[in-house]
Design a protein around this motif. Structure first.
Motif, PDB file in Angstrom:
ATOM      1  N   ILE A 165      11.577   5.306  11.647  1.00 19.24           N
ATOM      2  CA  ILE A 165      10.216   4.833  11.421  1.00 19.24           C
ATOM      3  C   ILE A 165       9.278   5.794  12.141  1.00 19.24           C
ATOM      4  CG2 ILE A 165       8.590   2.942  11.777  1.00 19.24           C
ATOM      5  CD1 ILE A 165      11.170   1.152  12.163  1.00 19.24           C
ATOM      6  N   GLU A 166       8.160   6.108  11.485  1.00 12.53           N
ATOM      7  CA  GLU A 166       7.161   6.956  12.134  1.00 12.53           C
ATOM      8  C   GLU A 166       5.764   6.478  11.758  1.00 12.53           C
ATOM      9  OE1 GLU A 166       5.909  11.677  12.629  1.00 12.53           O
ATOM     10  OE2 GLU A 166       7.659  11.143  11.423  1.00 12.53           O
ATOM     11  N   LEU A 167       4.884   6.467  12.743  1.00 13.82           N
ATOM     12  CA  LEU A 167       3.464   6.212  12.508  1.00 13.82           C
ATOM     13  C   LEU A 167       2.794   7.572  12.436  1.00 13.82           C
ATOM     14  CD1 LEU A 167       1.043   4.294  12.284  1.00 13.82           C
ATOM     15  CD2 LEU A 167       0.923   4.304  14.784  1.00 13.82           C
ATOM     16  N   ARG A 202       6.336   6.165   2.220  1.00 16.15           N
ATOM     17  CA  ARG A 202       5.095   6.261   2.992  1.00 16.15           C
ATOM     18  C   ARG A 202       4.203   5.119   2.523  1.00 16.15           C
ATOM     19  NH1 ARG A 202       2.829  12.046   3.537  1.00 16.15           N
ATOM     20  NH2 ARG A 202       4.770  12.129   4.708  1.00 16.15           N
ATOM     21  N   HIS A 203       3.724   4.322   3.470  1.00 15.44           N
ATOM     22  CA  HIS A 203       3.046   3.071   3.099  1.00 15.44           C
ATOM     23  C   HIS A 203       2.109   2.608   4.192  1.00 15.44           C
ATOM     24  CE1 HIS A 203       5.668   0.699   5.796  1.00 15.44           C
ATOM     25  NE2 HIS A 203       6.494   1.710   5.574  1.00 15.44           N
ATOM     26  N   GLU A 263       5.798   5.703   7.827  1.00 14.33           N
ATOM     27  CA  GLU A 263       6.821   6.374   7.037  1.00 14.33           C
ATOM     28  C   GLU A 263       8.174   5.828   7.459  1.00 14.33           C
ATOM     29  OE1 GLU A 263       6.377  10.585   5.634  1.00 14.33           O
ATOM     30  OE2 GLU A 263       8.039  10.854   7.054  1.00 14.33           O
ATOM     31  N   HIS A 264       8.912   5.347   6.471  1.00 13.76           N
ATOM     32  CA  HIS A 264      10.262   4.840   6.703  1.00 13.76           C
ATOM     33  C   HIS A 264      11.206   5.775   5.965  1.00 13.76           C
ATOM     34  CE1 HIS A 264      13.094   1.089   6.769  1.00 13.76           C
ATOM     35  NE2 HIS A 264      13.413   1.979   7.686  1.00 13.76           N
ATOM     36  N   ARG A 265      12.136   6.373   6.720  1.00 12.64           N
ATOM     37  CA  ARG A 265      13.114   7.293   6.162  1.00 12.64           C
ATOM     38  C   ARG A 265      14.493   6.666   6.309  1.00 12.64           C
ATOM     39  NH1 ARG A 265       9.407  10.359   9.197  1.00 12.64           N
ATOM     40  NH2 ARG A 265      10.779  10.302  11.026  1.00 12.64           N
ATOM     41  N   ILE A 266      15.262   6.669   5.220  1.00 17.29           N
ATOM     42  CA  ILE A 266      16.565   6.013   5.194  1.00 17.29           C
ATOM     43  C   ILE A 266      17.604   6.993   4.669  1.00 17.29           C
ATOM     44  CG2 ILE A 266      17.891   4.075   4.284  1.00 17.29           C
ATOM     45  CD1 ILE A 266      15.206   2.604   3.852  1.00 17.29           C
ATOM     46  N   ASP A 315       0.841  -1.207   0.000  1.00 15.13           N
ATOM     47  CA  ASP A 315       0.000   0.000   0.000  1.00 15.13           C
ATOM     48  C   ASP A 315       0.870   1.250   0.000  1.00 15.13           C
ATOM     49  OD1 ASP A 315      -2.326  -1.607   0.119  1.00 15.13           O
ATOM     50  OD2 ASP A 315      -2.134  -1.741   2.310  1.00 15.13           O
ATOM     51  N   VAL A 316       1.829   1.280  -0.918  1.00 15.76           N
ATOM     52  CA  VAL A 316       2.756   2.404  -1.004  1.00 15.76           C
ATOM     53  C   VAL A 316       2.018   3.618  -1.560  1.00 15.76           C
ATOM     54  CG1 VAL A 316       4.863   3.255  -2.111  1.00 15.76           C
ATOM     55  CG2 VAL A 316       4.758   0.902  -1.256  1.00 15.76           C
ATOM     56  N   ARG A 317       2.115   4.711  -0.838  1.00 14.63           N
ATOM     57  CA  ARG A 317       1.451   5.945  -1.227  1.00 14.63           C
ATOM     58  C   ARG A 317       2.431   6.977  -1.770  1.00 14.63           C
ATOM     59  NH1 ARG A 317      -1.264   3.004   1.855  1.00 14.63           N
ATOM     60  NH2 ARG A 317      -3.089   3.289   3.105  1.00 14.63           N
ATOM     61  N   GLN A 318       3.695   6.892  -1.315  1.00 15.90           N
ATOM     62  CA  GLN A 318       4.675   7.885  -1.750  1.00 15.90           C
ATOM     63  C   GLN A 318       6.074   7.290  -1.641  1.00 15.90           C
ATOM     64  OE1 GLN A 318       4.473  11.516   0.536  1.00 15.90           O
ATOM     65  NE2 GLN A 318       6.458  12.218  -0.174  1.00 15.90           N
TER      66      GLN A 318
END
Length: 155
Positions: free
Chosen positions: A119-121, A142-143, A128-131, A91-94
């Protein structure tokens, strides 16, 4: 990146203990609502120093698959071993990737070494996973869900 920025990393991770403590407190607010794979990533695994081998986006099915070559550590034997991660986002949105061609740290070609991830809810319920990579590239996904598979090669 909200916590582990390239500026912070470039400054030799100044005040690292305090920053990690702040991030741990941040994640603690929603940890029990994270998918099991994120809980395990946060608790048991580390993507640090992994290298991105495959980036496969399927826009029709709203998925993203990342293949990373990394490492694990066996505390009992005090040894490091090869570990491969496959991150499957659903369910990837961005998907956003940003970079500054004039900034980065020394490292391998491509994206470079994976340095830090967050990681953020979000209030919307999305994850949201930021790397952050040593090249200075930041990947944001964002998924709605994730499954992480881990394969160890202990020689």
């Amino acid at each position: 990146m909200k916590f582990f920025t390239l500026d912070w990393w470039s400054a030799a991770c100044e005040d690292a203990d305090e920053l990690f403590r702040k991030y741990q407190l941040f994640v603690a607010d929603f940890f029990d609502r994270l998918p099991e794979s994120y809980q395990r990533l946060h608790r048991d695994w580390s993507l640090h120093d992994s290298r991105l081998r495959v980036f496969k986006a399927d826009y029709q099915h709203q998925t993203l698959e990342l293949h990373l070559d990394g490492h694990g550590f066996d505390e009992k034997d005090n040894t490091i071993f090869e570990r491969r991660f496959t991150l499957r986002y659903y369910d990837v949105r961005q998907i956003t990737t940003t970079s500054d061609p004039d900034r980065g740290l020394p490292g391998p070609n491509g994206y470079g070494d994976l340095g830090y991830d967050e990681i953020e809810l979000l209030s919307s319920g999305d994850l949201e996973h930021r790397i952050l990579f040593s090249s200075g590239i930041v990947l944001l996904v964002r998924h709605g869900g994730i499954k992480i598979d881990v394969s160890d090669n202990r020689k």
